[in-house]
Scaffold this motif. Structure first.
Motif, PDB file in Angstrom:
ATOM      1  N   UNK A  58       0.833  -1.208   0.000  1.00  0.00           N
ATOM      2  CA  UNK A  58       0.000   0.000   0.000  1.00  0.00           C
ATOM      3  C   UNK A  58       0.867   1.258   0.000  1.00  0.00           C
ATOM      4  N   UNK A  59       0.405   2.278  -0.694  1.00  0.00           N
ATOM      5  CA  UNK A  59       1.120   3.556  -0.719  1.00  0.00           C
ATOM      6  C   UNK A  59       0.605   4.492   0.384  1.00  0.00           C
ATOM      7  N   UNK A  60      -0.472   4.125   1.045  1.00  0.00           N
ATOM      8  CA  UNK A  60      -0.980   4.954   2.122  1.00  0.00           C
ATOM      9  C   UNK A  60      -0.076   4.805   3.350  1.00  0.00           C
ATOM     10  N   UNK A  61      -0.053   5.814   4.228  1.00  0.00           N
ATOM     11  CA  UNK A  61       0.818   5.742   5.407  1.00  0.00           C
ATOM     12  C   UNK A  61       0.464   4.565   6.316  1.00  0.00           C
ATOM     13  N   UNK A  62       1.457   3.744   6.609  1.00  0.00           N
ATOM     14  CA  UNK A  62       1.209   2.570   7.455  1.00  0.00           C
ATOM     15  C   UNK A  62       0.994   2.961   8.915  1.00  0.00           C
ATOM     16  N   UNK A  63       1.287   4.217   9.272  1.00  0.00           N
ATOM     17  CA  UNK A  63       1.051   4.658  10.654  1.00  0.00           C
ATOM     18  C   UNK A  63      -0.384   4.383  11.051  1.00  0.00           C
ATOM     19  N   UNK A  64      -1.336   4.815  10.206  1.00  0.00           N
ATOM     20  CA  UNK A  64      -2.744   4.661  10.594  1.00  0.00           C
ATOM     21  C   UNK A  64      -3.188   3.207  10.527  1.00  0.00           C
ATOM     22  N   UNK A  65      -2.659   2.450   9.593  1.00  0.00           N
ATOM     23  CA  UNK A  65      -3.009   1.027   9.498  1.00  0.00           C
ATOM     24  C   UNK A  65      -2.584   0.292  10.775  1.00  0.00           C
ATOM     25  N   UNK A  66      -1.337   0.510  11.194  1.00  0.00           N
ATOM     26  CA  UNK A  66      -0.846  -0.138  12.418  1.00  0.00           C
ATOM     27  C   UNK A  66      -1.551   0.422  13.653  1.00  0.00           C
ATOM     28  N   UNK A  67      -1.742   1.725  13.657  1.00  0.00           N
ATOM     29  CA  UNK A  67      -2.409   2.419  14.767  1.00  0.00           C
ATOM     30  C   UNK A  67      -3.762   1.777  15.059  1.00  0.00           C
ATOM     31  N   UNK A  68      -4.590   1.649  14.023  1.00  0.00           N
ATOM     32  CA  UNK A  68      -5.932   1.103  14.206  1.00  0.00           C
ATOM     33  C   UNK A  68      -5.898  -0.379  14.540  1.00  0.00           C
ATOM     34  N   UNK A  69      -5.002  -1.116  13.897  1.00  0.00           N
ATOM     35  CA  UNK A  69      -4.922  -2.564  14.129  1.00  0.00           C
ATOM     36  C   UNK A  69      -4.465  -2.869  15.546  1.00  0.00           C
ATOM     37  N   UNK A  70      -3.444  -2.168  15.996  1.00  0.00           N
ATOM     38  CA  UNK A  70      -2.897  -2.463  17.319  1.00  0.00           C
ATOM     39  C   UNK A  70      -3.837  -2.022  18.434  1.00  0.00           C
ATOM     40  N   UNK A  71      -4.473  -0.870  18.248  1.00  0.00           N
ATOM     41  CA  UNK A  71      -5.415  -0.399  19.261  1.00  0.00           C
ATOM     42  C   UNK A  71      -6.633  -1.322  19.321  1.00  0.00           C
ATOM     43  N   UNK A  72      -7.106  -1.775  18.159  1.00  0.00           N
ATOM     44  CA  UNK A  72      -8.247  -2.703  18.130  1.00  0.00           C
ATOM     45  C   UNK A  72      -7.908  -4.010  18.831  1.00  0.00           C
ATOM     46  N   UNK A  73      -6.661  -4.429  18.747  1.00  0.00           N
ATOM     47  CA  UNK A  73      -6.237  -5.690  19.370  1.00  0.00           C
ATOM     48  C   UNK A  73      -6.338  -5.643  20.888  1.00  0.00           C
ATOM     49  N   UNK A  74      -6.359  -4.455  21.459  1.00  0.00           N
ATOM     50  CA  UNK A  74      -6.431  -4.336  22.916  1.00  0.00           C
ATOM     51  C   UNK A  74      -7.759  -4.855  23.470  1.00  0.00           C
ATOM     52  N   UNK A  75      -8.786  -4.901  22.618  1.00  0.00           N
ATOM     53  CA  UNK A  75     -10.101  -5.381  23.064  1.00  0.00           C
ATOM     54  C   UNK A  75     -10.180  -6.898  23.151  1.00  0.00           C
TER      55      UNK A  75
END
Length: 359
Positions: free
Chosen positions: A168-185
């Motif tokens: 993906x050419x989109x910033x991976x910051x937001x992809x990882x940000x959302x994935x890792x935070x979602x994993x906390x649940x």
């Protein structure tokens, strides 16, 4: 030990061998699976290449790394290296790391001339080239002439134009940000004491700040200044090679297109080390000196305006570095067997974030 099948992952110029064999993750800190490592090397590199010695590489807080010194007595291929690295993926790290994507990046970075050679993967790990040289620390990575060499290597990465349908050419910051935070649940603790410690943490202030900062950075930067980044530029991920007078980066599992400000700001955060000694965070003068070299390497004039813009940008994304690695630390606290206090690490980084955000 019977030989398992070797297949191919990736495609075309970006294909590498994959061994259908699993090396079990060590149950103890000092265990070395030497026979399994030998089997991997025989199948992925050369059946005549033997393991001379194996050393556990310390300092990692995600995976288990082994430095392999090879015995080439019976080997006729003179082009093979003297040393290799075996990476065993940390327990449940697929929660935070895209392993298939990381291995693809690793191979592509070698093809593009900045990464070590990936000899192949196996179930739960990878085998790759060892970069000979001096592993940097905060004492030498931040001083000249190594700082300029460091900036030169960052610029090489940031100038890469890697095109692939799976990247993906989109910033991976937001992809990882959302994935890792979602994993906390959905964290599942096997250790009752760990579960009790985590349940005592009030995540509400942290989650509130992630929303505030994401909104601010999106409004301020949008999708500008997105380049190919390493995203984990801690000093020990940098190898100085005196013979060539250059620095090479290692450990590519978080690499991808991202905001240049994150790569720079995250690097500045890493001056503090795992001990989080933020008295070592670089001063504005030091950051200006660093960014001046970086801008020149990127072919831009380091004017006062350009320097101030990039300085502000890097420090905005230093805040994102805190919040991102806090989520990483929470997930690792649940899943990792590495002896490191991830929960205390997360607490200290959040305290620093709160001090910095209004400064």
């Amino acid at each position: 030990m019977m030989s398992e099948a070797v297949s191919t992952k990736g495609s075309g110029d970006y294909a590498w061998p994959h061994l259908h064999f699993r090396v079990p993750y060590p149950e103890t800190e000092d265990y070395i699976p030497q026979n399994d490592i030998q089997h991997v090397i025989h199948n992925l590199v050369d059946p005549q290449l033997d393991v001379g010695s194996v050393k556990i590489l310390s300092g990692g807080v995600t995976n288990k790394l082994f430095l392999i010194k090879l015995d080439k007595t019976k080997c006729t291929n003179e082009s093979l290296p003297n040393k290799l690295i075996v990476r065993l993926d940390g327990r449940k790290t697929d929660t935070i790391i895209d392993r298939a994507g990381g291995d693809l990046f690793h191979h592509m970075l070698h093809v593009h001339g900045v990464g070590s050679r990936l000899y192949g993967t196996f179930k739960g790990g990878a085998l790759y080239e060892y970069f000979e040289g001096i592993t940097l620390g905060i004492d030498n990575a931040t001083c000249e002439p190594l700082m300029s060499l460091f900036c030169s290597e960052i610029a090489k990465w940031h100038k890469l134009d890697i095109v692939h349908p799976k990247i993906p050419r989109e910033p991976c910051l937001w992809r990882n940000w959302h994935k890792w935070i979602a994993a906390l649940d959905s964290l599942e603790f096997e250790d009752k004491d760990k579960a009790a410690r985590f349940q005592a943490v009030d995540l509400t202030p942290y989650l509130k700040e992630t929303k505030i900062l994401e909104k601010f950075l999106n409004e301020r930067y949008g999708a500008r200044h997105v380049l190919f980044c390493h995203n984990d530029l801690i000093p020990r991920n940098s190898i100085y090679q005196p013979e060539d007078n250059r620095i090479k980066f290692i450990d590519y599992e978080y690499a991808g297109y991202n905001f240049r400000g994150f790569d720079l700001g995250n690097h500045f955060c890493e001056y503090a080390g795992l001990e989080l000694n933020y008295s070592l965070y670089p001063s504005k003068e030091h950051q200006y000196a660093f960014l001046r070299v970086y801008l020149k390497e990127m072919g831009r004039e380091p004017t006062d305006a350009n320097l101030e813009e990039l300085y502000v940008e890097a420090n905005h994304f230093a805040l994102a570095s805190h919040l991102l690695w806090i989520a990483w630390a929470y997930v690792q606290f649940c899943n990792s067997t590495i002896e490191f206090d991830y929960l205390e690490y997360a607490k200290a980084r959040f305290e620093t974030y709160l001090k910095w955000k209004d400064s």
